[in-house]
Design a protein around this motif. Structure first.
Motif, PDB file in Angstrom:
ATOM      1  N   LYS A 813       0.825  -1.198   0.000  1.00 23.86           N
ATOM      2  CA  LYS A 813       0.000   0.000   0.000  1.00 23.86           C
ATOM      3  C   LYS A 813       0.861   1.250   0.000  1.00 23.86           C
ATOM      4  O   LYS A 813       1.987   1.247   0.493  1.00 23.86           O
ATOM      5  CB  LYS A 813      -0.909   0.030   1.242  1.00 23.86           C
ATOM      6  CG  LYS A 813      -1.828  -1.153   1.401  1.00 23.86           C
ATOM      7  CD  LYS A 813      -2.950  -1.130   0.394  1.00 23.86           C
ATOM      8  CE  LYS A 813      -3.920  -2.277   0.614  1.00 23.86           C
ATOM      9  NZ  LYS A 813      -5.022  -2.239  -0.346  1.00 23.86           N
ATOM     10  N   ASP A 814       0.266   2.359  -0.568  1.00 24.19           N
ATOM     11  CA  ASP A 814       0.917   3.659  -0.445  1.00 24.19           C
ATOM     12  C   ASP A 814       0.392   4.351   0.812  1.00 24.19           C
ATOM     13  O   ASP A 814      -0.296   3.731   1.647  1.00 24.19           O
ATOM     14  CB  ASP A 814       0.701   4.499  -1.699  1.00 24.19           C
ATOM     15  CG  ASP A 814      -0.763   4.856  -1.917  1.00 24.19           C
ATOM     16  OD1 ASP A 814      -1.624   4.481  -1.071  1.00 24.19           O
ATOM     17  OD2 ASP A 814      -1.080   5.497  -2.940  1.00 24.19           O
ATOM     18  N   ALA A 815       0.661   5.662   0.950  1.00 23.41           N
ATOM     19  CA  ALA A 815       0.275   6.378   2.172  1.00 23.41           C
ATOM     20  C   ALA A 815      -1.231   6.499   2.315  1.00 23.41           C
ATOM     21  O   ALA A 815      -1.736   6.724   3.425  1.00 23.41           O
ATOM     22  CB  ALA A 815       0.924   7.758   2.167  1.00 23.41           C
ATOM     23  N   HIS A 816      -2.002   6.360   1.210  1.00 27.59           N
ATOM     24  CA  HIS A 816      -3.455   6.509   1.253  1.00 27.59           C
ATOM     25  C   HIS A 816      -4.159   5.172   1.083  1.00 27.59           C
ATOM     26  O   HIS A 816      -5.306   5.121   0.640  1.00 27.59           O
ATOM     27  CB  HIS A 816      -3.912   7.485   0.173  1.00 27.59           C
ATOM     28  CG  HIS A 816      -3.312   8.849   0.331  1.00 27.59           C
ATOM     29  ND1 HIS A 816      -3.691   9.732   1.311  1.00 27.59           N
ATOM     30  CD2 HIS A 816      -2.311   9.462  -0.372  1.00 27.59           C
ATOM     31  CE1 HIS A 816      -2.981  10.836   1.207  1.00 27.59           C
ATOM     32  NE2 HIS A 816      -2.135  10.706   0.196  1.00 27.59           N
ATOM     33  N   ASP A 817      -3.411   4.128   1.391  1.00 35.95           N
ATOM     34  CA  ASP A 817      -3.990   2.784   1.375  1.00 35.95           C
ATOM     35  C   ASP A 817      -4.370   2.350  -0.027  1.00 35.95           C
ATOM     36  O   ASP A 817      -5.220   1.475  -0.186  1.00 35.95           O
ATOM     37  CB  ASP A 817      -5.224   2.711   2.287  1.00 35.95           C
ATOM     38  CG  ASP A 817      -5.466   1.297   2.771  1.00 35.95           C
ATOM     39  OD1 ASP A 817      -4.488   0.546   2.946  1.00 35.95           O
ATOM     40  OD2 ASP A 817      -6.655   0.928   2.956  1.00 35.95           O
ATOM     41  N   ASN A 818      -3.722   2.904  -1.021  1.00 42.22           N
ATOM     42  CA  ASN A 818      -3.927   2.448  -2.386  1.00 42.22           C
ATOM     43  C   ASN A 818      -2.922   1.350  -2.693  1.00 42.22           C
ATOM     44  O   ASN A 818      -1.792   1.342  -2.177  1.00 42.22           O
ATOM     45  CB  ASN A 818      -3.748   3.589  -3.385  1.00 42.22           C
ATOM     46  CG  ASN A 818      -4.793   4.666  -3.176  1.00 42.22           C
ATOM     47  OD1 ASN A 818      -5.977   4.380  -3.036  1.00 42.22           O
ATOM     48  ND2 ASN A 818      -4.354   5.924  -3.141  1.00 42.22           N
ATOM     49  N   ALA A 819      -3.323   0.413  -3.529  1.00 40.08           N
ATOM     50  CA  ALA A 819      -2.430  -0.681  -3.904  1.00 40.08           C
ATOM     51  C   ALA A 819      -1.236  -0.137  -4.679  1.00 40.08           C
ATOM     52  O   ALA A 819      -1.398   0.640  -5.619  1.00 40.08           O
ATOM     53  CB  ALA A 819      -3.185  -1.712  -4.727  1.00 40.08           C
ATOM     54  N   ALA A 820       0.010  -0.576  -4.222  1.00 35.96           N
ATOM     55  CA  ALA A 820       1.246  -0.109  -4.867  1.00 35.96           C
ATOM     56  C   ALA A 820       2.130  -1.305  -5.212  1.00 35.96           C
ATOM     57  O   ALA A 820       1.937  -2.413  -4.687  1.00 35.96           O
ATOM     58  CB  ALA A 820       1.992   0.864  -3.936  1.00 35.96           C
ATOM     59  N   VAL A 821       3.141  -1.076  -6.098  1.00 38.23           N
ATOM     60  CA  VAL A 821       4.046  -2.150  -6.537  1.00 38.23           C
ATOM     61  C   VAL A 821       5.171  -2.291  -5.512  1.00 38.23           C
ATOM     62  O   VAL A 821       5.753  -1.305  -5.054  1.00 38.23           O
ATOM     63  CB  VAL A 821       4.621  -1.850  -7.934  1.00 38.23           C
ATOM     64  CG1 VAL A 821       5.566  -2.951  -8.379  1.00 38.23           C
ATOM     65  CG2 VAL A 821       3.473  -1.690  -8.935  1.00 38.23           C
ATOM     66  N   ALA A 822       5.479  -3.555  -5.115  1.00 36.49           N
ATOM     67  CA  ALA A 822       6.520  -3.810  -4.104  1.00 36.49           C
ATOM     68  C   ALA A 822       7.910  -3.548  -4.686  1.00 36.49           C
ATOM     69  O   ALA A 822       8.153  -3.765  -5.875  1.00 36.49           O
ATOM     70  CB  ALA A 822       6.424  -5.249  -3.614  1.00 36.49           C
ATOM     71  N   PRO A 823       8.850  -3.091  -3.832  1.00 34.72           N
ATOM     72  CA  PRO A 823      10.246  -2.900  -4.306  1.00 34.72           C
ATOM     73  C   PRO A 823      10.905  -4.252  -4.571  1.00 34.72           C
ATOM     74  O   PRO A 823      10.519  -5.273  -3.992  1.00 34.72           O
ATOM     75  CB  PRO A 823      10.899  -2.138  -3.153  1.00 34.72           C
ATOM     76  CG  PRO A 823      10.098  -2.479  -1.959  1.00 34.72           C
ATOM     77  CD  PRO A 823       8.695  -2.684  -2.423  1.00 34.72           C
ATOM     78  N   PRO A 824      11.944  -4.319  -5.407  1.00 31.70           N
ATOM     79  CA  PRO A 824      12.604  -5.603  -5.730  1.00 31.70           C
ATOM     80  C   PRO A 824      13.466  -6.088  -4.550  1.00 31.70           C
ATOM     81  O   PRO A 824      13.785  -5.341  -3.628  1.00 31.70           O
ATOM     82  CB  PRO A 824      13.440  -5.246  -6.957  1.00 31.70           C
ATOM     83  CG  PRO A 824      13.686  -3.776  -6.836  1.00 31.70           C
ATOM     84  CD  PRO A 824      12.473  -3.196  -6.179  1.00 31.70           C
ATOM     85  N   ASP A 825      13.851  -7.399  -4.589  1.00 32.47           N
ATOM     86  CA  ASP A 825      14.789  -8.045  -3.630  1.00 32.47           C
ATOM     87  C   ASP A 825      14.283  -7.964  -2.203  1.00 32.47           C
ATOM     88  O   ASP A 825      15.057  -7.731  -1.248  1.00 32.47           O
ATOM     89  CB  ASP A 825      16.183  -7.410  -3.728  1.00 32.47           C
ATOM     90  CG  ASP A 825      16.768  -7.525  -5.119  1.00 32.47           C
ATOM     91  OD1 ASP A 825      16.439  -8.540  -5.788  1.00 32.47           O
ATOM     92  OD2 ASP A 825      17.494  -6.629  -5.537  1.00 32.47           O
ATOM     93  N   LEU A 826      12.996  -8.147  -1.979  1.00 32.05           N
ATOM     94  CA  LEU A 826      12.462  -8.196  -0.614  1.00 32.05           C
ATOM     95  C   LEU A 826      12.633  -9.598  -0.067  1.00 32.05           C
ATOM     96  O   LEU A 826      12.288 -10.588  -0.724  1.00 32.05           O
ATOM     97  CB  LEU A 826      10.977  -7.811  -0.602  1.00 32.05           C
ATOM     98  CG  LEU A 826      10.607  -6.348  -0.377  1.00 32.05           C
ATOM     99  CD1 LEU A 826       9.096  -6.199  -0.382  1.00 32.05           C
ATOM    100  CD2 LEU A 826      11.184  -5.822   0.912  1.00 32.05           C
ATOM    101  N   ARG A 827      13.185  -9.737   1.162  1.00 32.81           N
ATOM    102  CA  ARG A 827      13.321 -11.028   1.812  1.00 32.81           C
ATOM    103  C   ARG A 827      12.546 -10.973   3.126  1.00 32.81           C
ATOM    104  O   ARG A 827      12.985 -10.373   4.106  1.00 32.81           O
ATOM    105  CB  ARG A 827      14.790 -11.356   2.098  1.00 32.81           C
ATOM    106  CG  ARG A 827      15.666 -11.409   0.858  1.00 32.81           C
ATOM    107  CD  ARG A 827      15.179 -12.437  -0.162  1.00 32.81           C
ATOM    108  NE  ARG A 827      15.137 -13.779   0.395  1.00 32.81           N
ATOM    109  CZ  ARG A 827      14.598 -14.833  -0.225  1.00 32.81           C
ATOM    110  NH1 ARG A 827      14.023 -14.671  -1.410  1.00 32.81           N
ATOM    111  NH2 ARG A 827      14.622 -16.025   0.342  1.00 32.81           N
ATOM    112  N   PRO A 828      11.370 -11.582   3.200  1.00 37.85           N
ATOM    113  CA  PRO A 828      10.582 -11.499   4.428  1.00 37.85           C
ATOM    114  C   PRO A 828      11.182 -12.342   5.550  1.00 37.85           C
ATOM    115  O   PRO A 828      11.896 -13.310   5.295  1.00 37.85           O
ATOM    116  CB  PRO A 828       9.214 -12.025   3.987  1.00 37.85           C
ATOM    117  CG  PRO A 828       9.516 -12.937   2.837  1.00 37.85           C
ATOM    118  CD  PRO A 828      10.696 -12.343   2.125  1.00 37.85           C
TER     119      PRO A 828
END
Length: 1942
Positions: A813-828
């Motif tokens: 999500k962005d700051a207004h709870d809109n769906a946004a694209v995740a950044p690359p190389d995320l390791r949860p």
């Protein structure tokens, strides 16, 4: 006077003795005294003798001495006998919808005016309303002559009028009533008249009155109190009701007044000092409704009083405020003053009736310009009437006829004042009465007379018709004309004045004028019209139209239209600018058509009228308004009006100007990130002048409507329905920043957006004003998502299991709870307490981030108890990087089995079961539960058992009982295997060991008895039936064969099946219960002895055998036999033992020793047959030949044995039919009616015995067949009783004798029947045909009027019937279709009948002045009548020919279009007419000149009417330079092949000319209108063609637009009509509902509720009708001409005992038919062949003496009679024609008397005879009779019970009428509710249709057509016209022949 005999003070005697004791007293000799009555009449010896007993006397020192104390005198005021003889007169206060309180007060004012008539000075009447908090009181006070004691007593007597009163002494003089001398207008004050009004008035106003009066010349005041409470008290105490006292006191003495609430009375009495005479009427107990009315409507009732006494107050000429000639000294000296006192702080209201100037008479007098006075004299009684007729003129724009201030309000208040003529003019036109009527100068309010013959509009000229609506009048009569006692209505004024003997004479300057009053009045009216009426001239008649928007409907047609008017010397034309006046609002525009109601041709003068105004500017209106011509502003100029219109048009809002004050404007199609701020913005509304606006310009509509700007931001979706408004704001105007909108950061959702700014009207919230769109502004932009800052963990959809992988989805999500694209190389990163977590991979798809194949391991709760774990997910790098999701971890998949117990081996006793517990574990050792988780337990050598562990993961496995063969007591070992068969999980096998040891249980049983009896299992033995087996024993053995000794415990487990009653003690000893063998021989019986529920048992069978024979039994196969037939089946004979068991002992020789006996038995046919197989004997051939029907006994004998059998003998074969019940004979039936009693037919055998064979079919036929019989069935099989019922519902046929033939059949074989004779008589109440009479020689011209059609309803007996409602009759008219037209549809016109005129017969329907169709052809007329049962009775069809009317014009069919010609060389361009036929037609377009011949002259003329050169303008010429052409007129028609102009013809370029066709000839009427044909002449052929095309297009557009407009107008009119209908139906329903509520009757809110209530009420009504006594005698002759009916139906008797004995007394006359005439009686006698007894009133002689009962002589009873004697005839109630019925029953009953009992009757007769009086027959309520000769007793003098008589009916109870009325109201309510709902439904459907897309599309098409038409008109106007004229000298002849027509 005698000398005094005792010394007694005079003063003490005068004080009176309150106890009324007699006291002796003396008067000193020197003292003078007088003895006077309460009237102060001094007594002498003569007057003393005239005194009545009980009179009160005053002993006074002098005649005028004041009383020292008040005295009272008892009076009786029994009402006068006029109360009885005049009690039926029209009584009090029939209010006619008004509150009559003013008229009650007027009764008291009448008394005051009469009392003050002889006053030398002022006459004052004062009405005081004291409502100041005390007891509400009304006081009427006058300064009249007052009343003496005797006069006051006379006043109290009801209906003692002034004419009936004795003369009284007033002021020492004997006075009586004297009729006053005649005075003008009969203002003689002689209006206190009947002795009724005063009493009725005071008790109408209140419930108590106090009369206080002081007569002239008397020092005493007399006071009388009458009250409702006093009357009720005297009645309760059984005292004389009409008895009270009059108090005599001195003036001002109020010592007798008690209570504070009568303080006004003390003040009133205090005013008595110094008054010579007066009378005060004090009314208390005034009802709250009256108090409220007197306060609230003070102006109303005072105005009514002022109108009542107008001429008494203002003089003979009335109050004329416009005249200045009246002087004060000439005004009458009568003051009527009203004072209203209310609670402080309200100040008293004081009003003199002279000050009122808005009463009816004042208004009419001041609106009068001229009067017509006359005098009317009646011949018989010399009564005179003075009359005045007043004229109220029409002044240009209004009627001056005043509105009646007391008239009820108009029902229709929808029309505005500026759109309609004044209400006064409508009232003047619609009113029915002219004259107000005065009696002795006082108004009689409820009598208003219509015109006399000489002043009726029907007698005057038609041109003065409207003038008759402008007159009013007044009639002044004297007391020779009677009025009702309440002085509200004249009794005979109208009747006397309209007699032929009444003489009317005109009065001029108080002198009678000789002459005819009709002529004088007509001349006066004409003079008034010419002198005073100011009218308008209508010029330029166009056409007659219908205005469907008007109400009522009768005002919609006809309306004549005109092009101009001349008003007050000024011309107003169509198209001229106009401004209105006295309208709200003031309107501007152009004049359209001028409208005038009525049939008019050409110019006409008229009043009123209307004009259509096309409102301008169109931007604000775009509509047409119709206003009265009187509303035209005659002072406004065209320049002034146009300037205002132009100025208003420029003020219209034009555009919106948008500004961004912060400098951050958004361009069109901009893209912004979510959350970007929008605004602020400022908006201005500008008009064409660039001016900023905040409200709509007023343009004459009052204050302009405010405007606001609406802002909308819409988030656009993929479809229109997906659009969503995200921001809606409204800005009001501010002087500083106009329309401002604040900034917003609410645009956070990505997508496409539209900003809309719209101008709207504040009040209506509309975007459109006057048909024009208000300015708006639009901006489109896009919002996109921002940078990612957080995420949301999607809940795990299903709970995960231990060791089973699952996925976790993350939404970025962005700051207004809109769906946004995740950044690359995320390791949860995943963390959870108490669990071990891992995952395999991650995936990123758009805005969704997924962690895949997550596994969790650890100890969890079992599958039935869940536990929540917090799972932390961390995404490094985000602003909010950690989120927690709760998961519910469940056990995993099955991994192993755990079985308990775990002992090795497990010991088990042989024959028992064992229980194991199994658990299923996952890989972490948790108990798990999965689907189809089945655990199996297999014991080797035994069937397996399973347990389902799917639900809980655990289960119990119970083995089958382990039964092994144990040898020598040695144990045996077994293996048990546990597994999960067919499982998808591989779970290891588990083993357990079992050790089985032997048991000590019983395993075998033996049964034995005496004599070494041993019963083996399954053995069968025989035993004697009814015998028993005793001493049976049982023995038990275990598995090893050891004897088990019996115990009580074992005994309790022993069961036998032959008894439930066992002895446990015997069983404990091994003894079984006694076995009783059944008494009946039967198959083997099973017996069982068992131990432990049949685990160990022994069974055996016993077969019972019969004993020795003891009796004989006979068994018949059937017990019913028909007489004469053989009994079906056989009779079986057997020998039985004591238990009825067959012994089978009959042999073949036994049958010879058997005998049988019975009554009527035929022994010769009997045979006995031995049956070897059954050991029985069969008896056959049983037959009965004689004897009665019913049971018969057969007696069989064999040796010593005997048996009796009963057989039922029934009727034989059906052989004939009999009628068992039916109607009384002789049978007479009205044609078309049914027979009340059905025919019941019985089938019988040849001996007449009823038979029940249901195969018989009975049918009924009529003979001869001309009689039609209506029955439910014509043929039917008989019932189970052998009967068939035939109810006859209708019999119809010609009058005569007929037969009903009843026949039967059985299997198609006939059975003889019977016939019933009946007589059909005509039904006088049945209509059978319609007879039509009219002038068969009449001609039917189109558009004319039909002759009078007289339709008679003919009854079955051929007489006319006049009992039908005229509304049920109708005349239907339709045009006959041509032979080639096979369509069944036809348009039928339905017309209703008219009221009969004076010379027309009343027994038929008259259809008068009905319009003939306007189109010629063959038509059909048929008359019909709706009958009560819904059927339609129609007459024979009448075919007529409608012919053409009088010829009026020459015209083509169809009319040709406007031609455009030029002077071109091309003939087609110069052709005026081609192939046109002209016909002579009537006014309706029908060919009307078939017999006319002559010529038609064709000429060309200017539009102004002249030919060539007549106005200096040349006209075109025909070919050959001819200015006219002629063709022949044959049979009313002339044909023109072609008319052509000459080449280079003269004429004005661009001008319009008329081609005029004039018919001429000796046979052609001179009144025939010529036919004009317009054509347009051009010099340029090109211009001609263009003009032709443009004009053709214009005509097409105009026609289409008019059609659409007419369609929309019709739809709007229909909506208005439907709305009106909806409101009307709602109002009707409301009225009925309020009526139900007003009457406190039960009702419902919905139709089902009303239906349920109606059903219940009708059931109650039916119950009343069924339970109420009715006369059962047929009454088929009632309703015939001059027939009253059967005697039993002519009277009703309430008392049942009286009805019984009277009916019995005249039983021989009960069915006699009573007729009015001898002819009617003879007709019935003849129709019934003398079988019906009849009686005619014409042949009766009855003494007209109402003699009293025998014990009454000369009005006095000779003795006190016992037993309540009454004439029997007085107990009869006659529902109809009581006079005739009473005459008849007087003849039948005579003077028969009815009494209570026989003993009283005998004593009564004895007493009457002893007084030498004859005694008539006496009946008693007990049913006895004493004849006129005294005979009584015996059956002939005793009435039988009521059920054995035909008695009189009883009147229906009062509740019956109330219930019927309730049902009627409920039915009306239901109908009104249905109509209301239907009207609402119909209106809703029509409104939906008007708002449908198709309708909106048509409106848009019409607007486009209007635009095209305007463009077309501009093109026509701009088409150039070449100037110049061409003279005849330049014309060149054409080579074409001069004539091109024939």
């Amino acid at each position: 006077m005698s000398e005094p005999t005792a010394d007694f003070p005079l003063q003490q005697w005068c004080s009176g003795d309150p106890q009324g004791h007699r006291t002796k007293f003396a008067i000193p000799p020197h003292e003078k005294f007088v003895l006077a009555t309460t009237d102060r009449v001094i007594l002498d010896f003569h007057k003393f003798e005239d005194l009545q007993d009980g009179s009160t006397l005053h002993l006074l020192q002098r005649e005028d001495q004041a009383l020292t104390a008040a005295t009272e005198e008892h009076i009786n005021f029994t009402p006068h006998y006029d109360t009885l003889i005049k009690g039926g007169l029209y009584e009090y206060y029939a209010s006619e919808g008004q509150n009559p309180l003013a008229y009650a007060l007027a009764e008291l004012i009448d008394n005051s005016l009469s009392a003050t008539a002889k006053n030398p000075g002022a006459r004052t009447v004062e009405i005081r309303m004291v409502f100041d908090g005390g007891k509400p009181t009304v006081i009427v006070l006058d300064n009249g002559c007052g009343m003496t004691f005797t006069q006051l007593k006379n006043w109290a007597v009801y209906r003692l009028s002034k004419f009936s009163r004795d003369k009284v002494i007033v002021g020492g003089k004997l006075e009586g009533y004297t009729r006053p001398d005649p005075v003008r207008r009969s203002l003689n004050s002689d209006i206190s008249y009947f002795g009724v009004g005063g009493k009725q008035a005071v008790f109408f106003i209140g419930n108590s009155t106090r009369m206080i009066t002081k007569p002239v010349g008397s020092p005493d005041v007399h006071e009388l109190i009458l009250s409702k409470e006093g009357f009720e008290s005297r009645e309760k105490d059984k005292r004389d009701i009409y008895s009270t006292v009059i108090k005599n006191r001195k003036p001002g003495d109020y010592s007798h007044v008690k209570g504070d609430d009568e303080r006004c009375l003390r003040a009133l009495i205090g005013e008595e000092f110094g008054k010579k005479s007066f009378t005060a009427v004090v009314i208390t107990g005034v009802s709250p409704e009256h108090v409220a009315f007197l306060k609230r409507d003070f102006d109303v009732w005072t105005r009514q009083l002022a109108n009542l006494y107008h001429y008494y107050i203002h003089g003979v000429n009335g109050k004329d405020t416009s005249s200045c000639s009246a002087k004060v000294d000439h005004l009458p000296k009568i003051d009527i003053q009203i004072i209203l006192r209310e609670k402080p702080p309200k100040s008293p209201s004081v009003l003199n009736l002279r000050e009122i100037d808005d009463d009816r008479q004042t208004l009419f007098l001041n609106a009068t310009v001229d009067t017509f006075e006359f005098h009317a004299a009646t011949e018989k009684d010399g009564g005179t009437v003075e009359g005045v007729i007043r004229y109220h003129p029409f002044l240009y724009d209004r009627e001056t006829y005043p509105e009646d201030p007391d008239a009820p309000p108009a029902l229709d208040d929808d029309a505005s004042d500026w759109e309609n003529e004044s209400a006064a003019w409508q009232q003047a036109r619609a009113r029915k009465h002219i004259f107000d009527c005065f009696w002795n100068g006082r108004l009689i309010p409820y009598t208003k007379l219509q015109e006399f013959d000489w002043c009726a509009a029907s007698k005057g000229p038609k041109e003065l018709a409207e003038c008759y609506g402008r007159i009013s009048g007044v009639l002044f009569s004297d007391d020779r004309f009677e009025v009702s006692t309440n002085k509200l209505t004249f009794m005979d004024l109208e009747v006397k004045l309209k007699q032929n003997s009444t003489i009317f004479t005109r009065i001029v300057n108080s002198q009678k004028q000789r002459g005819k009053i009709l002529k004088d009045f007509t001349e006066w009216l004409k003079k008034c019209h010419e002198k005073w009426d100011k009218q308008v001239k209508f010029v330029g008649f166009k056409e007659t139209i219908e205005r469907k928007e008007l109400t009522p409907k009768k005002m919609q047609h006809p309306w004549a239209t005109f092009s101009s008017i001349v008003w007050d010397g000024k011309v107003y034309k169509t198209g001229q600018l106009v401004k209105s006046q006295k309208t709200v609002p003031i309107v501007y525009g152009r004049m359209g058509r001028f409208l005038l109601y009525g049939e008019h041709k050409g110019s006409v003068f008229a009043t009123g009228g209307e004009v259509e105004v096309l409102l301008e500017p169109k931007e604000f209106y775009n509509t047409v308004k119709t206003i009265a011509i009187s509303k035209i502003n005659k002072t406004a100029t065209d320049e002034e009006i146009q300037s205002i219109i132009d100025n208003d048009s420029a003020k219209f809002p034009e555009l919106l100007e948008v500004e961004w004050p912060k400098g951050n404007p958004w361009p069109q199609n901009a893209s912004r990130a979510a959350g970007t701020e929008f605004g602020p913005i400022q908006v201005k509304i500008l008009n064409k002048k660039g001016e900023s606006l905040s409200q709509m310009p007023s343009v004459g509509l009052g204050k302009g409507k405010k405007m606001f700007v609406e802002l909308k931001i819409v988030h656009r979706g993929p479809a229109k329905e997906d659009h969503k408004t995200v921001l809606h704001s409204v800005a009001q105007h501010s002087p500083s920043w106009n329309y401002a909108f604040k900034k917003t950061a609410n645009l956070t959702n990505p997508g496409n957006y539209t900003l809309s700014l719209n101008t709207k009207i504040s009040e209506s919230n509309a975007y459109v004003f006057g048909g024009r769109q208000l300015p708006s502004f639009k901006l489109t932009f896009t919002i996109v998502a921002g940078t990612p800052e957080s995420f949301v963990v999607s809940p795990v959809s299903t709970p995960p299991h231990v060791g089973v992988p699952f996925n976790i989805s993350l939404f970025i999500k962005d700051a207004h709870d809109n769906a946004a694209v995740a950044p690359p190389d995320l390791r949860p990163v995943l963390k959870c307490r108490d669990l071990e977590l891992s995952y395999e991979a991650v995936s990123n798809l758009g805005t969704t981030f997924t962690i895949r194949s997550v596994k969790a391991k650890g100890k969890v709760l079992n599958c039935q108890k869940s536990k929540m774990y917090d799972l932390n997910v961390t995404l490094p790098g985000l602003k909010t990087d950690t989120q927690t999701v709760q998961i519910c971890l469940l056990p995993g998949n099955p991994h192993s089995l755990h079985v308990t117990p775990e002992d090795e081996p497990i010991a088990l006793e042989n024959g028992n079961t064992f229980t194991f517990t199994a658990e299923v574990h996952d890989e972490a050792g948790n108990i798990t539960a999965q689907a189809k988780q089945i655990v199996s337990c297999q014991v080797k050598g035994f069937p397996p058992v399973t347990a389902d562990c799917s639900a809980s993961g655990t289960g119990q496995l119970v083995t089958k009982p382990i039964n092994l063969q144990i040898t020598n007591g040695e144990p045996q070992n077994l293996t048990v295997e546990f597994e999960m068969p067919k499982s998808k999980w591989k779970v290891p096998l588990v083993l357990r060991k079992l050790k089985v040891v032997p048991s000590t249980r019983v395993s075998r049983m033996e049964l034995c008895g005496d004599d070494n009896l041993v019963l083996r299992n399954g053995e069968k033995i025989e035993w004697l039936a009814g015998g028993s087996l005793e001493n049976l024993f049982y023995k038990l053995y275990d598995e090893a064969g050891r004897l088990v000794p019996p115990t009580e415990e074992i005994a309790c487990r022993i069961k036998v099946n032959w008894t439930g009653d066992v002895n446990v003690t015997d069983l404990a000893l091994g003894k079984l219960p006694v076995l009783q063998v059944p008494t009946q021989v039967q198959p083997p019986i099973f017996y069982l002895v068992s131990y432990q529920d049949q685990n160990v048992s022994v069974s055996f069978n016993i077969v019972p055998r019969p004993d020795e024979a003891t009796k004989l039994k006979a068994t018949p196969l059937h017990n019913t036999v028909k007489l004469g037939e053989i009994l079906p089946g056989n009779i079986s004979l057997e020998l039985l033992d004591q238990y009825d068991n067959s012994t089978l002992t009959f042999t073949s020789t036994c049958k010879d020793h058997i005998t049988v006996e019975a009554d009527g038995l035929d022994k010769s046919a009997i045979d006995f047959v031995w049956q070897e197989s059954s050991g029985s004997v069969l008896v056959t051939g049983v037959q009965f030949l004689s004897g009665p029907l019913g049971p018969r006994e057969l007696c069989f004998t064999y040796g010593s044995f005997e048996e009796r059998v009963h057989v039922k003998v029934t009727a034989g074969v059906p052989a004939l039919l009999k009628l068992t019940s039916g109607p009384e004979m002789p049978l007479q039936v009205l044609n078309g009616h049914g027979i009340a009693t059905p025919f019941v037919v019985q089938v019988c055998d040849e001996r007449g015995n009823p038979t029940t064979d249901q195969r018989v079919v009975v049918r009924v036929n009529s003979s001869p067949p001309t009689l039609k019989v209506t029955t439910a069935v014509i043929s039917q099989p008989v019932s189970a009783e052998g009967k068939a019922s035939f109810p006859v519902s209708g019999v119809s046929g010609p009058k005569g004798c007929y037969k009903l033939v009843f026949e039967g059949s059985l299997n198609q074989k006939p059975i003889p029947g019977f016939t019933v004779n009946l007589t059909v008589i005509p039904d006088p109440n049945k209509p059978v045909s319609l007879s039509v009479e009219y002038n068969t020689a009449a001609v039917f011209p189109a558009g004319g009027r039909f002759p009078v059609f007289s339709v008679t309803v003919v009854s079955d007996e051929g007489c006319p019937m006049a009992t039908f409602n005229p509304a049920a009759a109708s005349m239907r008219l339709w045009k006959e279709a041509p032979p080639q037209n096979t369509s069944p549809h036809r348009e039928v016109t339905e017309l209703k009948c008219c009221k009969p005129l004076g010379d027309e017969k009343k027994d038929r329907f008259h259809f008068r002045d009905k319009p003939i169709p306007k189109q010629v052809g063959k038509y059909t007329i048929q008359f019909s009548l709706k009958i009560d049962d819904g059927k339609l009775l129609s007459s024979n069809q009448i075919s007529i020919d409608v012919v053409a009317n009088q010829p009026v014009r020459l015209a083509p069919d169809p009319p040709p279009p406007t031609r455009f010609v030029s002077d071109s060389k091309v003939i087609a361009h110069r052709t005026l007419v081609e192939n046109m036929t002209l016909r002579i037609m009537d006014e309706h377009g029908n060919a009307a000149g078939r017999d006319l011949g002559g010529t038609v002259v064709v000429s060309i003329e200017n539009l102004g009417g002249g030919g060539s050169g007549s106005s200096g303008q040349s006209v075109p010429l025909f070919e050959g330079q001819k200015n006219s052409l002629t063709t022949s007129l044959v049979e009313g028609k002339a044909h023109f092949t072609r008319l052509v102009l000459m080449e280079n013809s003269p004429g004005e370029d661009g001008s319009d000319y008329l081609l005029l066709f004039r018919p001429e000839g000796p046979m052609v009427p001179t009144t025939l209108d010529p036919f004009p044909l317009l054509f347009h002449f051009n010099k340029d052929a090109e211009n001609q063609q263009k003009m032709f095309e443009l004009t053709k297009k214009k005509n097409t557009l105009t026609t289409s637009i008019e059609a659409l407009r007419e369609n929309f107008a019709t739809s709007t009119e229909l909506l208005t009509a439907l709305t009106s209908q909806c409101l009307n139906e709602s109002e009707k329903e409301s009225v009925i509902r309020k009526e139900l509520i007003k009457r406190k009757l039960e009702s419902g809110q919905t139709i089902p509720e009303i239906e349920e209530l109606l059903t219940r009420k009708r059931s109650e009504l039916d119950q009343i009708v069924r339970s109420h006594r009715v006369c059962s005698i047929p009454d088929q002759f009632r309703g015939q001409q001059d027939v009253l009916g059967a005697v039993g139906h002519l009277a009703l008797v309430q008392d049942a005992d009286a009805a019984r004995v009277i009916s019995w007394q005249i039983r021989g006359d009960m069915d006699c038919v009573l007729t009015k005439t001898l002819a009617a009686a003879q007709r019935i006698y003849k129709d019934t062949n003398g079988q019906q007894q009849v009686m005619s009133l014409e042949t009766m002689f009855v003494r007209d003496d109402n003699r009293p009962l025998p014990h009454i002589r000369n009005g006095r009873a000779l003795f006190d009679p016992p037993g309540n004697p009454v004439y029997a005839i007085d107990l009869l109630h006659f529902p109809s024609d009581p006079q005739s019925c009473r005459t008849a029953f007087k003849s039948i009953l005579g003077n028969t008397i009815l009494m209570d009992d026989l003993n009283s009757a005998n004593h009564y007769r004895k007493a009457v005879v002893q007084h030498k009086m004859p005694c008539p027959t006496i009946l008693t309520r007990q049913g006895d009779r004493i004849s006129g000769n005294g005979k009584f007793g015996g059956a002939q003098n005793r009435a039988p019970p009521m059920h054995a008589l035909k008695v009189f009916g009883a009147p229906l109870p009062p509740h019956h009428a109330a219930l019927k009325e309730h049902i009627e109201l409920l039915s009306q309510h239901r109908s009104a509710l249905e109509k209301k709902q239907e009207a609402a439904k119909e209106r809703g459907a029509h409104l939906k249709m008007m708002q449908s897309p198709e309708s909106l599309k048509q409106r848009k098409q019409m607007e486009e057509m209007i635009t095209q038409l305007e463009e077309n008109e501009r093109e026509l106007a701009s088409t150039p016209v070449r100037a110049g004229k061409r003279g005849l000298e330049r014309a060149q002849p054409s080579g074409t022949a001069g004539k091109r027509f024939k």
